[in-house]
Design a protein around this motif. Sequence first.
Motif, PDB file in Angstrom:
ATOM      1  N   LEU A 381      13.585  -5.007 -13.841  1.00 24.35           N
ATOM      2  CA  LEU A 381      13.617  -4.061 -12.921  1.00 24.35           C
ATOM      3  C   LEU A 381      12.521  -3.259 -12.497  1.00 24.35           C
ATOM      4  CD1 LEU A 381      16.970  -2.328 -13.727  1.00 24.35           C
ATOM      5  CD2 LEU A 381      16.206  -3.298 -11.551  1.00 24.35           C
ATOM      6  N   HIS A 382      11.585  -3.006 -13.723  1.00 21.13           N
ATOM      7  CA  HIS A 382      10.410  -2.309 -13.430  1.00 21.13           C
ATOM      8  C   HIS A 382       9.502  -3.273 -12.781  1.00 21.13           C
ATOM      9  CE1 HIS A 382      10.484   1.405 -15.917  1.00 21.13           C
ATOM     10  NE2 HIS A 382      11.754   0.989 -16.343  1.00 21.13           N
ATOM     11  N   GLY A 383       9.399  -4.540 -12.975  1.00 23.47           N
ATOM     12  CA  GLY A 383       8.519  -5.505 -12.213  1.00 23.47           C
ATOM     13  C   GLY A 383       8.745  -5.430 -10.856  1.00 23.47           C
ATOM     14  N   CYS A 384      10.068  -5.707 -10.339  1.00 24.56           N
ATOM     15  CA  CYS A 384      10.400  -5.533  -8.840  1.00 24.56           C
ATOM     16  C   CYS A 384      10.277  -3.993  -8.262  1.00 24.56           C
ATOM     17  CB  CYS A 384      12.140  -5.431  -8.962  1.00 24.56           C
ATOM     18  SG  CYS A 384      12.474  -7.182  -9.167  1.00 24.56           S
ATOM     19  N   PHE A 385      10.010  -2.836  -9.016  1.00 18.44           N
ATOM     20  CA  PHE A 385       9.777  -1.620  -8.518  1.00 18.44           C
ATOM     21  C   PHE A 385       8.497  -1.816  -8.137  1.00 18.44           C
ATOM     22  CE2 PHE A 385      13.407   0.393 -10.313  1.00 18.44           C
ATOM     23  CZ  PHE A 385      13.881   1.099  -8.867  1.00 18.44           C
ATOM     24  N   LEU A 386       7.458  -2.079  -9.262  1.00 19.28           N
ATOM     25  CA  LEU A 386       5.982  -2.230  -8.936  1.00 19.28           C
ATOM     26  C   LEU A 386       5.861  -3.206  -7.912  1.00 19.28           C
ATOM     27  CD1 LEU A 386       4.956  -2.383 -12.687  1.00 19.28           C
ATOM     28  CD2 LEU A 386       4.354  -0.888 -10.992  1.00 19.28           C
ATOM     29  N   VAL A 387       6.298  -4.394  -7.631  1.00 19.86           N
ATOM     30  CA  VAL A 387       6.064  -5.441  -6.648  1.00 19.86           C
ATOM     31  C   VAL A 387       6.339  -4.630  -5.219  1.00 19.86           C
ATOM     32  CG1 VAL A 387       6.740  -7.404  -5.368  1.00 19.86           C
ATOM     33  CG2 VAL A 387       6.423  -7.525  -8.066  1.00 19.86           C
ATOM     34  N   THR A 388       7.485  -4.120  -5.311  1.00 15.98           N
ATOM     35  CA  THR A 388       7.760  -3.382  -3.950  1.00 15.98           C
ATOM     36  C   THR A 388       7.049  -2.382  -3.384  1.00 15.98           C
ATOM     37  OG1 THR A 388       9.638  -2.145  -4.931  1.00 15.98           O
ATOM     38  CG2 THR A 388      10.207  -4.157  -3.991  1.00 15.98           C
ATOM     39  N   GLU A 389       6.592  -1.429  -4.541  1.00 18.66           N
ATOM     40  CA  GLU A 389       5.551  -0.357  -4.319  1.00 18.66           C
ATOM     41  C   GLU A 389       4.239  -0.992  -3.713  1.00 18.66           C
ATOM     42  OE1 GLU A 389       5.153   2.037  -7.853  1.00 18.66           O
ATOM     43  OE2 GLU A 389       7.384   2.817  -7.588  1.00 18.66           O
ATOM     44  N   ARG A 390       3.900  -1.949  -3.857  1.00 19.99           N
ATOM     45  CA  ARG A 390       2.676  -2.668  -3.484  1.00 19.99           C
ATOM     46  C   ARG A 390       2.575  -2.799  -2.049  1.00 19.99           C
ATOM     47  NH1 ARG A 390      -1.137  -3.762  -7.278  1.00 19.99           N
ATOM     48  NH2 ARG A 390      -2.273  -5.214  -5.909  1.00 19.99           N
ATOM     49  N   GLY A 391       3.724  -2.987  -1.218  1.00 15.15           N
ATOM     50  CA  GLY A 391       4.192  -3.253   0.157  1.00 15.15           C
ATOM     51  C   GLY A 391       4.597  -1.976   0.639  1.00 15.15           C
ATOM     52  N   ARG A 392       5.641  -2.109   1.711  1.00  9.69           N
ATOM     53  CA  ARG A 392       5.845  -1.178   2.615  1.00  9.69           C
ATOM     54  C   ARG A 392       6.667   0.042   1.873  1.00  9.69           C
ATOM     55  NH1 ARG A 392       9.227  -3.635   7.513  1.00  9.69           N
ATOM     56  NH2 ARG A 392       7.065  -4.657   7.725  1.00  9.69           N
ATOM     57  N   LEU A 393       7.320  -0.264   0.891  1.00  6.89           N
ATOM     58  CA  LEU A 393       7.905   0.757   0.127  1.00  6.89           C
ATOM     59  C   LEU A 393       6.929   1.907  -0.574  1.00  6.89           C
ATOM     60  CD1 LEU A 393      10.393   2.233  -1.024  1.00  6.89           C
ATOM     61  CD2 LEU A 393      10.273   0.637  -3.156  1.00  6.89           C
ATOM     62  N   GLY A 394       5.847   1.174  -0.853  1.00  4.27           N
ATOM     63  CA  GLY A 394       4.738   2.051  -1.503  1.00  4.27           C
ATOM     64  C   GLY A 394       4.130   2.813  -0.445  1.00  4.27           C
ATOM     65  N   ARG A 395       3.913   2.698   0.664  1.00  5.16           N
ATOM     66  CA  ARG A 395       3.304   3.300   1.752  1.00  5.16           C
ATOM     67  C   ARG A 395       4.347   4.221   2.273  1.00  5.16           C
ATOM     68  NH1 ARG A 395       1.454  -2.101   3.171  1.00  5.16           N
ATOM     69  NH2 ARG A 395       3.283  -2.134   4.615  1.00  5.16           N
ATOM     70  N   LEU A 396       5.571   3.880   2.323  1.00  2.00           N
ATOM     71  CA  LEU A 396       6.624   4.881   2.562  1.00  2.00           C
ATOM     72  C   LEU A 396       6.675   6.061   1.654  1.00  2.00           C
ATOM     73  CD1 LEU A 396       9.007   5.561   4.652  1.00  2.00           C
ATOM     74  CD2 LEU A 396      10.639   4.118   3.039  1.00  2.00           C
ATOM     75  N   ILE A 397       6.777   5.786   0.463  1.00  2.00           N
ATOM     76  CA  ILE A 397       6.948   6.446  -0.529  1.00  2.00           C
ATOM     77  C   ILE A 397       5.704   7.551  -0.661  1.00  2.00           C
ATOM     78  CG2 ILE A 397       7.070   7.104  -3.328  1.00  2.00           C
ATOM     79  CD1 ILE A 397       8.419   4.513  -3.300  1.00  2.00           C
TER      80      ILE A 397
END
Length: 524
Positions: A381-397
């Motif tokens: 779960l933490h790994g998935c959060f980190l992976v998604t934060e490196r993409g579009r989700l990270g820029r959105l957040i």
Amino acid sequence: MYSWFWSAQIVEQGAESACLFNSNGCPILSVVFSSTTFLFLFLPLVISSYYLAGATRWRNLVLLGASLFFYAWGEGVYLGLMLLSIGFNYWGGLALGGTLPGPRRRLLLAGTVGFNLLLLGGFKYANFAVDSLNQLLSLVALAPPGLQPSQLSVIHLPAIQLQPIHLPIGISFFTFQAISYLVDVSRGQARAQRSLLDCGLYIALFPQLIAGPIVRYHDIARQLRHRSHTSIRFAGGALLFLTGLAKKMLLANPMAGVADQVFGLPTTELTPLLAWSGSFAYTLQIYFDFSGYSDMAIGLGRLFGFELLINFNYPYTARSFREFWQRWHISLSRWFRDYLYIPLGGNRRGPGRTGLNLLLVFLLCGLWHGASVNFIIWGLLHGCFLVTERGRLGRLIAGWWRPCQHLYLLAGVLLSWVFFRGNDLSHSLGFLQAMAGFGSGVPWLHPLGLFWNKATILAALVGIVAATPLAGKVHQGVLRSHGESRNGRALLCLAQACWGFFLLTGCAMELAAGTHNPFIYFRF
């Protein structure tokens, strides 16, 4: 200056009570930091002996003897495992520090690291591997050859029998320290330790032996032979130790009482509010439990002249999971970064490979915490959060209002801790179902007042403030305003002494009342 006010094995959860005694029936709790035996007998004797010893070599001998006794008192015959680790890694370091050609050096490093991982895997993961294999075998059936379909008889493979293997306390921590020593020597980042005494002290140093922080060899190599002792450092170490003890006794333990009761209920009887309050209590419990132990370890290190790196830096103030892991269990995240993530290629081989590396690292991070499906899911779960934060989700957040960023992080952490705390996968999924409002619990069956009283509410409110750097900023402001004059410094020292006495009194009262919960990370 690190804030003097609030600084920053595995089986199922039911094994927590089993950690109270080792395989020989010896009470492990008698030597943990939050016990009267440790506080009023073991520690004063070790400090007195240490400072009477004089030269650094003799002081190291006192510390190593005390550390081995500390471990033997809790683990009995498993002290032999510790001695084996010391002897083998001492030899491995000398061999890696020699003039070996590159291929032979890499082969030797792989062999020595593999031996350490084999010890860790044998004690920590053998039962989990056998149970998983038995579940797989139960799905496999063999049909004898040459039979017609009407004559078909199925042979089910027999289950593999393996008795439960005792998990030595702290094996994950001292094994990772040993590996860091071997890798640092192999890379040329540190010289091989020629003294068996100093090598043993590095691996077995009792302040951080059984629950971290993970001390990297190149961070402490010089301190093993040369370290200074001052009254200011000693006083600061004592105050930091008391701060950590107070985190454990006065904040983590009350939250543990709430979390244990809520997580102990059938998930079908939980209401959403009760489930969220249980997860919230556990979120505070695990932070103050583990950061409290880390503070105690760092404070004890200062009493003996060692400067250990901080392990927590207010992780619940983070605004993303990336920042969270820069603040939570810093020694572990840096270990995985330097000894696994970067050697795998880090983020140098494109987004796809970077995501794969992150998932692998956090899969292993979950397994490091415990041999169960729950910990694997928690890590992924933490790994998935980190992976998604490196993409579009990270820029959105990044474009969100800052309080919303904090809420995103806290919500994700609260949900993921359910897998960390849950008894098993079905219990964790049922708990999350209740949190989502799909449970069948009714408020009058288990009202909140049964779990939250004035004392636990007060502890939670103090914990919320203590989980932020607010107190540290106030302290720094007072230092800047009044720390220049002699009278100001004297008043600050008096205030700190009074605060330390207040913390010690509060913790002593809790000890006298017999309120104690084992440190969560002792099980790792």
